[in-house]
Enzyme design. Sequence first.
Site, PDB file in Angstrom:
ATOM      1  CE  LYS A  90      -3.457  -2.803   2.190  1.00 54.52           C
ATOM      2  NZ  LYS A  90      -4.632  -2.913   3.030  1.00 54.52           N
ATOM      3  CG  HIS A 117      -6.864  -3.297  -2.516  1.00 55.03           C
ATOM      4  ND1 HIS A 117      -7.490  -2.594  -1.515  1.00 55.03           N
ATOM      5  CD2 HIS A 117      -6.131  -4.257  -1.897  1.00 55.03           C
ATOM      6  CE1 HIS A 117      -7.142  -3.111  -0.346  1.00 55.03           C
ATOM      7  NE2 HIS A 117      -6.317  -4.121  -0.560  1.00 55.03           N
ATOM      8  CD  GLU A 128      -7.169  -8.241  -0.366  1.00 55.16           C
ATOM      9  OE1 GLU A 128      -6.164  -8.561   0.266  1.00 55.16           O
ATOM     10  OE2 GLU A 128      -7.360  -7.096  -0.803  1.00 55.16           O
TER      11      GLU A 128
HETATM   12  P1  PGA Z   1      -4.106  -6.653   5.548  1.00 56.06           P
HETATM   13  O1  PGA Z   1      -4.399  -6.096   4.083  1.00 56.06           O
HETATM   14  O2  PGA Z   1      -3.294  -7.908   5.413  1.00 56.06           O
HETATM   15  O3  PGA Z   1      -3.336  -5.543   6.239  1.00 56.06           O
HETATM   16  O4  PGA Z   1      -5.432  -6.909   6.188  1.00 56.06           O
HETATM   17  C1  PGA Z   1      -4.662  -6.959   3.023  1.00 56.06           C
HETATM   18  C2  PGA Z   1      -4.902  -6.188   1.751  1.00 56.06           C
HETATM   19  O5  PGA Z   1      -5.547  -5.132   1.789  1.00 56.06           O
HETATM   20  O6  PGA Z   1      -4.454  -6.608   0.663  1.00 56.06           O
END
Ligand code: PGA
Length: 253
Positions: A18, A102, A172
Amino acid sequence: MPAPALKTAPSFIVGNWKMNGQNGGLDEVRAMLDSLRKEATDARVAICPPATLIAPIAQLLEGGRIEVGAQDCHAQPCGAYTGDLCAEMLHAAGARLVILGHSERRDAHRETDADVAAKVEAALRAGLEPIVCVGESLDQRKAGEAVKVVEAQVNGSLPLTLKGRAFSVAYEPIWAIGTGLTPTLEEIEEMHAAIRATLRGRFGEDGEVPILYGGSVKPANAGAILHAPEVGGALVGGASLKAADFLPIVRAA
Ligand code: PGA
């Protein structure tokens, strides 16, 4: 429902940094690389850093076993799109994969399934392998609509041109991202089976497309999640930023 496909390919573990990681990120990648050289794992591993770090990380990883990806791309190859980056630019910087759709982009940048599908086409045009994200909100899950919502996202975000091309889908659940919450293994299995059936119907594929799970994957839960039927890997956010957290996840694959 047909039996889940046997796992024939190694797990695919993707780190999504990110908007994190300045130059210290290079030290973490170096540490990951050094450790992975000594590991017996046959997992496929990729890091998707912010765009500014793609070139230095790609140089660092050249010839090694960790791949580099981007976190988004524009659908057009060039033009008056201030602040955006096209798939060709990301490829030229060294990216070979790209995360698309995403939930943070679907939400903050109002990306629709059609927008995501156009970006998938752009990625294929530029030689980037897409990782397409889908997932329901907490309200949708509580309303019993999770499977229906995700099936619609798979159908709407994955253009038919993907048939026969290398790509992955990342499931996700929005409410699991960065929260420490995860669905039960039964919920993960149910959704991955539904995604597999949708992919089978849409592309005629039979288990080749990895379906990754993402959302609060940590060293402590990675083993159980990664060995669930139809889970072909993980998309890891927070726990991919430090080698000490990411490597145990890779080892669990
Ligand atoms: P996280 O994020 O592992 O911090 O929950 C996953 C993602 O958004 O790809």
